[in-house]
Enzyme design. Sequence first.
Site, PDB file in Angstrom:
ATOM      1  N   HIS A  39      56.869  49.905  78.545  1.00 50.88           N
ATOM      2  CA  HIS A  39      58.169  50.397  77.742  1.00 50.88           C
ATOM      3  C   HIS A  39      59.194  49.746  78.587  1.00 50.88           C
ATOM      4  O   HIS A  39      60.318  49.847  78.264  1.00 50.88           O
ATOM      5  CB  HIS A  39      57.935  51.911  77.566  1.00 50.88           C
ATOM      6  CG  HIS A  39      58.973  52.136  76.517  1.00 50.88           C
ATOM      7  ND1 HIS A  39      60.006  51.575  75.969  1.00 50.88           N
ATOM      8  CD2 HIS A  39      58.780  53.452  75.572  1.00 50.88           C
ATOM      9  CE1 HIS A  39      60.507  52.267  75.013  1.00 50.88           C
ATOM     10  NE2 HIS A  39      59.819  53.343  74.739  1.00 50.88           N
ATOM     11  N   ASP A  59      48.475  38.796  60.600  1.00 49.96           N
ATOM     12  CA  ASP A  59      47.393  38.569  60.319  1.00 49.96           C
ATOM     13  C   ASP A  59      46.903  37.434  61.343  1.00 49.96           C
ATOM     14  O   ASP A  59      47.510  36.297  61.559  1.00 49.96           O
ATOM     15  CB  ASP A  59      47.531  38.018  58.786  1.00 49.96           C
ATOM     16  CG  ASP A  59      46.306  37.226  58.362  1.00 49.96           C
ATOM     17  OD1 ASP A  59      45.047  37.134  58.887  1.00 49.96           O
ATOM     18  OD2 ASP A  59      46.122  36.931  56.951  1.00 49.96           O
TER      19      ASP A  59
END
Length: 370
Positions: free
Chosen positions: A156, A310
């Site tokens: 983060h 994808d």
Amino acid sequence: MKINIISTENIKPSSPTPDHLRSYKISLLDQLAPPFYVPLILFYSADEFRSNNIDHTLISDQLKKSLSATLTHFYPLAGSLKGNAFVECDDEGVSYVEARVNIDLSMILQNPDMDLLIKFLPLDPYKMNDKGIPMSAFQVNIFNCGSIAIGVCISHQIADGATLATFLNAWSKAAMGESKTIIPSLDLASLFPPKDINVKVPSGVISEEKTVTRRFVFDATSLALLKDKVGHANPTRVEAVTSLHMENRHVYQIRKAIKKIDNDYIEKLQGDNVLEAFESKNELFESVSKKEAEMYRFSSWIRFPFYDIDFGFGKPIWACTTTVPIKNIVVLMSTKSGDGIEAWVTLTEYDMAKFEHHHEILEFVSSTEF
């Protein structure tokens, strides 16, 4: 459920990072981020593999090769964090784990066990960043049925949900063999210069009390009903869900608070008087530490296009996060259809027992089945 680790290796950028890019300054916003990872799991159905006769061995090679190529452009992800000021882009690489899961994916989707999901990640995302822990790590889990879950953890302190989405989009396009390369903008430090500050995680962030994470699904119909019930100010979906079970429906207060992040506030962050921008936040932390106030954190990921990722074997049938060892935190994620919201709520056991049986939760939460 058992997960057997098949292999663990280090993936480095396919091309070395140029010398002039070896020291990557992190921004003030990165300095203020907690020393945790941003966790995400993408689940892919075996149907695509069967219909196109896709071999899992070829998939593995394709994922690793394209990851290496993508890291060339996202080079801080393969570096080493040095203190609270910069990343040494030394091309140390990222952790890449392959694992086998002894059940079918349908067993996970029928009744998702929040506590099991973390096993699909390569590491504990809420363990402090100690020396030797990578800036990013990945785990590819192959189920008995042939389905795949890709677990991702990115520090983060150099990335948020938006950065994660951009990276995964770039990786997936590289895996598909697309010639157009996504080049990230890595100049946030020029907009929010780092400061000579030592930001500490407020005491009590990792809860000493036993916490529970539950997933509450709001479909398009229930969101419309909830927005109508909130009524005033024409609330967004996020505002409506955030105000649920709040006394006096604090939709207007939420919007008013968000509007405080205006040009004046941004200028304070960019200038020398940065501490002024955090006066109210520091006061809140002090009140929380003294148990004078209760703090709730909300994070919305619903605009991030995780369901478009994808790699060449179809789009995800589920994109999710994991349990959080931090009480009073809510992560909002999009459903696969795009018009619903999954609210991942973490509360103490005592508070969750009351919250999940509240009449408004029972009224608006739709089925959690896939």
